[in-house]
Design an enzyme around this catalytic site. Structure first.
Site, PDB file in Angstrom:
ATOM      1  N   HIS A 241      55.395  28.619  41.067  1.00 43.10           N
ATOM      2  CA  HIS A 241      56.636  28.380  40.548  1.00 43.10           C
ATOM      3  C   HIS A 241      57.024  29.600  39.895  1.00 43.10           C
ATOM      4  O   HIS A 241      56.321  30.252  39.068  1.00 43.10           O
ATOM      5  CB  HIS A 241      56.486  27.215  39.282  1.00 43.10           C
ATOM      6  CG  HIS A 241      57.900  26.609  38.990  1.00 43.10           C
ATOM      7  ND1 HIS A 241      58.767  27.430  38.209  1.00 43.10           N
ATOM      8  CD2 HIS A 241      58.173  25.385  39.316  1.00 43.10           C
ATOM      9  CE1 HIS A 241      59.619  26.578  38.163  1.00 43.10           C
ATOM     10  NE2 HIS A 241      59.448  25.408  38.476  1.00 43.10           N
ATOM     11  N   HIS A 348      51.516  26.416  41.284  1.00 40.34           N
ATOM     12  CA  HIS A 348      52.230  25.088  40.935  1.00 40.34           C
ATOM     13  C   HIS A 348      51.954  24.036  41.885  1.00 40.34           C
ATOM     14  O   HIS A 348      51.595  22.773  41.355  1.00 40.34           O
ATOM     15  CB  HIS A 348      53.893  25.636  41.038  1.00 40.34           C
ATOM     16  CG  HIS A 348      54.300  24.328  40.463  1.00 40.34           C
ATOM     17  ND1 HIS A 348      54.298  23.675  39.239  1.00 40.34           N
ATOM     18  CD2 HIS A 348      55.510  23.529  41.424  1.00 40.34           C
ATOM     19  CE1 HIS A 348      55.260  22.608  39.190  1.00 40.34           C
ATOM     20  NE2 HIS A 348      55.963  22.765  40.132  1.00 40.34           N
ATOM     21  N   ARG A 383      57.675  23.598  49.725  1.00 42.95           N
ATOM     22  CA  ARG A 383      58.241  22.430  49.259  1.00 42.95           C
ATOM     23  C   ARG A 383      59.466  22.574  48.830  1.00 42.95           C
ATOM     24  O   ARG A 383      59.718  23.441  47.767  1.00 42.95           O
ATOM     25  CB  ARG A 383      57.217  21.769  48.365  1.00 42.95           C
ATOM     26  CG  ARG A 383      57.923  20.561  47.610  1.00 42.95           C
ATOM     27  CD  ARG A 383      56.596  20.001  46.673  1.00 42.95           C
ATOM     28  NE  ARG A 383      56.712  20.808  45.516  1.00 42.95           N
ATOM     29  CZ  ARG A 383      57.114  20.586  44.415  1.00 42.95           C
ATOM     30  NH1 ARG A 383      58.025  19.749  44.163  1.00 42.95           N
ATOM     31  NH2 ARG A 383      56.973  21.496  43.372  1.00 42.95           N
TER      32      ARG A 383
HETATM   33  P1  FAD Z   1      48.497  13.551  40.031  1.00 40.45           P
HETATM   34  O1  FAD Z   1      50.045  12.835  39.156  1.00 40.45           O
HETATM   35  O2  FAD Z   1      48.311  14.989  39.526  1.00 40.45           O
HETATM   36  O3  FAD Z   1      47.390  12.500  39.639  1.00 40.45           O
HETATM   37  C1  FAD Z   1      45.872  12.813  39.926  1.00 40.45           C
HETATM   38  C2  FAD Z   1      45.043  11.744  39.596  1.00 40.45           C
HETATM   39  O4  FAD Z   1      43.940  11.830  40.165  1.00 40.45           O
HETATM   40  C3  FAD Z   1      44.908  11.769  37.947  1.00 40.45           C
HETATM   41  O5  FAD Z   1      44.768  10.645  37.459  1.00 40.45           O
HETATM   42  C4  FAD Z   1      43.506  12.686  38.078  1.00 40.45           C
HETATM   43  O6  FAD Z   1      42.833  12.376  36.960  1.00 40.45           O
HETATM   44  C5  FAD Z   1      42.862  11.960  39.229  1.00 40.45           C
HETATM   45  N1  FAD Z   1      41.945  12.765  39.787  1.00 40.45           N
HETATM   46  C6  FAD Z   1      41.632  13.807  40.327  1.00 40.45           C
HETATM   47  N2  FAD Z   1      40.376  14.262  40.794  1.00 40.45           N
HETATM   48  C7  FAD Z   1      39.681  12.838  40.661  1.00 40.45           C
HETATM   49  C8  FAD Z   1      38.569  12.592  40.669  1.00 40.45           C
HETATM   50  N3  FAD Z   1      37.346  13.445  41.335  1.00 40.45           N
HETATM   51  N4  FAD Z   1      38.103  11.384  40.438  1.00 40.45           N
HETATM   52  C9  FAD Z   1      38.859  10.603  39.685  1.00 40.45           C
HETATM   53  N5  FAD Z   1      39.980  10.818  39.473  1.00 40.45           N
HETATM   54  C10 FAD Z   1      40.602  12.116  39.740  1.00 40.45           C
HETATM   55  N6  FAD Z   1      57.385  17.575  41.213  1.00 40.45           N
HETATM   56  C11 FAD Z   1      58.451  16.843  41.270  1.00 40.45           C
HETATM   57  O7  FAD Z   1      58.848  16.348  42.403  1.00 40.45           O
HETATM   58  N7  FAD Z   1      59.590  17.165  40.403  1.00 40.45           N
HETATM   59  C12 FAD Z   1      59.299  17.716  39.139  1.00 40.45           C
HETATM   60  O8  FAD Z   1      60.221  17.870  38.493  1.00 40.45           O
HETATM   61  C13 FAD Z   1      57.984  18.434  39.093  1.00 40.45           C
HETATM   62  N8  FAD Z   1      57.651  19.016  37.989  1.00 40.45           N
HETATM   63  C14 FAD Z   1      56.390  19.459  37.798  1.00 40.45           C
HETATM   64  C15 FAD Z   1      56.038  20.279  36.671  1.00 40.45           C
HETATM   65  C16 FAD Z   1      54.681  20.480  36.390  1.00 40.45           C
HETATM   66  C17 FAD Z   1      54.359  21.312  35.035  1.00 40.45           C
HETATM   67  C18 FAD Z   1      53.581  20.235  37.255  1.00 40.45           C
HETATM   68  C19 FAD Z   1      52.440  20.705  37.217  1.00 40.45           C
HETATM   69  C20 FAD Z   1      54.080  19.522  38.606  1.00 40.45           C
HETATM   70  C21 FAD Z   1      55.407  19.251  38.821  1.00 40.45           C
HETATM   71  N9  FAD Z   1      55.615  18.532  40.041  1.00 40.45           N
HETATM   72  C22 FAD Z   1      57.053  18.106  39.974  1.00 40.45           C
HETATM   73  C23 FAD Z   1      54.681  18.224  40.878  1.00 40.45           C
HETATM   74  C24 FAD Z   1      54.376  16.671  40.980  1.00 40.45           C
HETATM   75  O9  FAD Z   1      54.336  16.457  39.479  1.00 40.45           O
HETATM   76  C25 FAD Z   1      53.248  16.384  41.523  1.00 40.45           C
HETATM   77  O10 FAD Z   1      53.115  16.823  42.582  1.00 40.45           O
HETATM   78  C26 FAD Z   1      52.788  14.791  41.545  1.00 40.45           C
HETATM   79  O11 FAD Z   1      52.909  14.411  40.171  1.00 40.45           O
HETATM   80  C27 FAD Z   1      51.424  14.546  41.957  1.00 40.45           C
HETATM   81  O12 FAD Z   1      51.411  13.234  42.087  1.00 40.45           O
HETATM   82  P2  FAD Z   1      49.969  12.563  42.339  1.00 40.45           P
HETATM   83  O13 FAD Z   1      49.968  11.125  42.190  1.00 40.45           O
HETATM   84  O14 FAD Z   1      49.995  13.086  43.696  1.00 40.45           O
HETATM   85  O15 FAD Z   1      48.725  13.141  41.439  1.00 40.45           O
HETATM   86  C1  SIN Z   2      60.805  21.951  37.851  1.00 42.03           C
HETATM   87  O1  SIN Z   2      61.131  21.341  37.106  1.00 42.03           O
HETATM   88  O2  SIN Z   2      61.157  23.228  38.026  1.00 42.03           O
HETATM   89  C2  SIN Z   2      59.619  21.467  38.791  1.00 42.03           C
HETATM   90  C3  SIN Z   2      60.167  20.874  39.931  1.00 42.03           C
HETATM   91  C4  SIN Z   2      59.427  20.819  40.989  1.00 42.03           C
HETATM   92  O3  SIN Z   2      58.107  21.182  41.112  1.00 42.03           O
HETATM   93  O4  SIN Z   2      59.691  19.989  41.888  1.00 42.03           O
END
Ligand code: FAD
Ligand code: SIN
Length: 535
Positions: A241, A348, A383
């Site tokens: 990012h 990121h 992405r």
């Molecule tokens: P996560 O939400 O990361 O959840 C992962 C889960 O897996 C957690 O509960 C964790 O505890 C669990 N876990 C991991 N390893 C294990 C294990 N070994 N055993 C048990 N549990 C485990 N994307 C957008 O589209 N828009 C945005 O505005 C945006 N902003 C972002 C800002 C930030 C600061 C960050 C870090 C990311 C952002 N992203 C954004 C990316 C997006 O948030 C993520 O890609 C998305 O939320 C991932 O969702 P997920 O359900 O795949 O995983």
């Molecule tokens: C951001 O708000 O800039 C994060 C958006 C994203 O990672 O998709």
């Protein structure tokens, strides 16, 4: 604490972010669901999302436009069918989130369905639904409440999945029947047997020294799937990012791209804007271009950071639209309304991951993967902003729809799996052996496998990681499990996968830029990079 060493459930969901919770809430309609979260249940990348979720919502927008923007950002490597499917499913997935209780920011005085739509880099239209600048937290609040309201769902916090329960059919095909998981406080390993397992473990930002991701993001799902024999793809495309707050105490706090969407300008320290020199869309160029431009200016001028400036916008607007970012910056002594703030790039988002089809199936029967841990073909080499919450929401739903069909004619019984056997393992007494390897991996990934790569750096990185992996491997089997050791082993695996994918791509494309092959090479390299444990 006396814990059952075995749990039986219809569905096991490893990860309680957006992908895992959407799947779990739907699966609870037809069976019992166990959700594992590695730390507290709201600690997930999802909780930190600021900008929002991209989806075609306005009548001025179209699926074709969102599809074209996604394909353009993906630099030739997106799977068009994946892009079309996920973009077209977007509005239904967003409606699900709203039905589960997510409150997105509405247009003032607008109707029921009229949401304020944000703009971000690479999007030709306003199409990002958001909850001010705390979108992820709002989504997690709503999904968390919806999950807690369903008695069929059992969330086990502080449970770290270690490895999958894999059996072989008579014909030799792999089947997944759940996982072993470590309960952190008792340090006991539980066996969770399930007919269907979803890996929704999120990203792996922790493999780099500086990252926007929280502590849980160590790529566990990718490492676990790789060990189980699933194909892992496109790990060279790690997204940086462009704008995190540069402050020693801020831990790479993200400054949302939505600021640039609302007019924020990147400047050198003397106030000179520089993005027009790199791309006609300037601050709204795709993220890889902006991150590389900042990296290049910092290296050219020997800077520690560049500046981001939105102070020309109305202060009342800035405070209302970005209340969280405004307050957090103030806490570090920077007033967004009064002048520029210092920013730097940080790791990121993992565009690669466990390869799945568009039903979120992996090639291992009964094993699905969704969200950041998975590679569907949506993102290609880069992405588009806010497309990850979209992908995770859509694929969580699609995984459930497919699992429901599979289970309707599933009569197989789980085979017997042994209890976890620690053998002659002993208590680990030398934490320094873990922390040193941990630091080495993260630092060498940052220095050698960062925004700009080269053959020599990658070769060095691979040699060092392979040596560390050997050391970690013997330490792992000699010592009783704890969550740091599990993470370290996974980080080392993920680091090696990123490096090996990067070495295999002899060109520059999207997020992968190498000084040794600075051009894109469609003739030889227009394909995914796929790795399997068995080669
Ligand atoms: P996560 O939400 O990361 O959840 C992962 C889960 O897996 C957690 O509960 C964790 O505890 C669990 N876990 C991991 N390893 C294990 C294990 N070994 N055993 C048990 N549990 C485990 N994307 C957008 O589209 N828009 C945005 O505005 C945006 N902003 C972002 C800002 C930030 C600061 C960050 C870090 C990311 C952002 N992203 C954004 C990316 C997006 O948030 C993520 O890609 C998305 O939320 C991932 O969702 P997920 O359900 O795949 O995983
Ligand atoms: C951001 O708000 O800039 C994060 C958006 C994203 O990672 O998709």
């Amino acid at each position: 604490m006396n814990l059952d060493s075995r749990i039986d459930s219809d569905f096991l969901v490893i990860g309680g972010g957006i992908a895992g919770l959407i799947f779990a809430i739907k699966a609870a309609e037809i069976g019992s669901v166990t959700v594992l979260t590695k730390a507290a249940s709201d600690e997930a990348n999802t909780s930190y999302a600021q900008g929002g979720i991209a989806s075609v919502w306005s009548v001025d927008d179209s699926f074709e436009s969102h599809i074209e923007d996604t394909l353009r950002a993906g630099a030739g490597l997106c799977d068009r069918t994946a892009v079309e499917t996920i973009v077209r499913d977007g509005p239904d997935a967003v409606r699900d989130l709203i039905a589960f209780g997510a409150n997105f920011t509405r247009i003032e005085g607008g109707g029921e369905d009229e949401y304020d739509l944000g703009r971000e880099g690479g999007h030709s239209h306003r199409r990002v639904l958001h909850a001010q600048d705390l979108t992820g937290r709002e989504i997690m609040r709503a999904l968390g409440e919806a999950a807690r309201a369903r008695p069929n769902i059992r969330v086990l916090e502080n449970h770290v999945a270690v490895d999958l329960l894999i059996a072989r059919t008579a014909g030799g095909a792999a089947q997944c029947w759940g996982a072993y998981a470590l309960e952190k406080s008792s340090r006991s390993v539980r066996k969770i047997v399930a007919r269907t397992t979803l890996l929704a473990t999120g990203g792996a930002g922790k493999v780099y020294l500086y990252t926007t991701n929280p502590e849980i993001a160590s790529g566990d799902g990718v490492a676990i799937a790789y060990r189980a024999g699933a194909p892992i793809a496109n790990m060279e495309f790690y997204q940086f990012h462009p704008t995190c707050l540069y402050h020693p105490a801020a831990k790479s706090f993200l400054i949302s791209e939505a600021l640039r969407g609302e007019g924020a300008i990147l400047r050198l320290l003397d106030g000179t804007p520089f993005m027009k020199r790199y791309h006609p869309d300037a601050e709204l160029a795709p993220r890889d271009v902006v991150a590389r431009a900042i990296d290049s200016e910092m290296k050219r001028l020997g800077l520690d950071c560049v500046h981001l400036d939105i102070s020309h916008r109305d202060p009342a607007y800035i405070r209302a639209r970005f209340p969280n970012i405004y307050q957090r910056c103030l806490g570090y002594g920077f007033d967004l309304t009064a002048g520029p703030i210092p920013v730097v790039p940080a790791a990121h988002y993992m565009c690669g991951g466990v390869m799945t089809d568009l039903n979120a199936r992996t090639p291992i029967a009964r094993l699905y993967a969704a969200g950041e841990a998975a590679m569907t073909g949506l993102h290609g080499a880069n992405r588009l902003a806010s497309n990850s919450l979209l992908e995770a929401a859509v694929m969580g739903r699609r995984a459930f729809a497919d699992a429901r069909l599979q289970l309707a004619h599933d009569e197989g019984a789980p085979p017997a799996f042994p209890e976890w056997n620690p053998g002659a393992a002993i208590q680990s007494e030398q934490r320094v052996l873990i922390t040193q390897s941990w630091d080495e991996i993260r630092r060498l990934m940052w220095n050698y496998v960062g925004i700009v790569r080269g053959d020599r750096r990658l070769e060095r990185a691979l040699r060092r990681i392979q040596m560390l992996r050997e050391e970690i491997h013997s330490y792992y089997w000699d010592h009783l499990l704890d969550s740091d050791l599990i993470e370290l082993r996974n980080l080392a695996t993920v680091a090696e996968l990123v490096v090996r994918c990067a070495m295999a791509r002899k060109e520059s494309r999207g997020l992968h830029y190498t000084i040794d092959y600075p051009e894109r090479d469609d003739a030889r390299c227009l394909r995914n990079t796929i790795l399997r444990r068995d080669g």
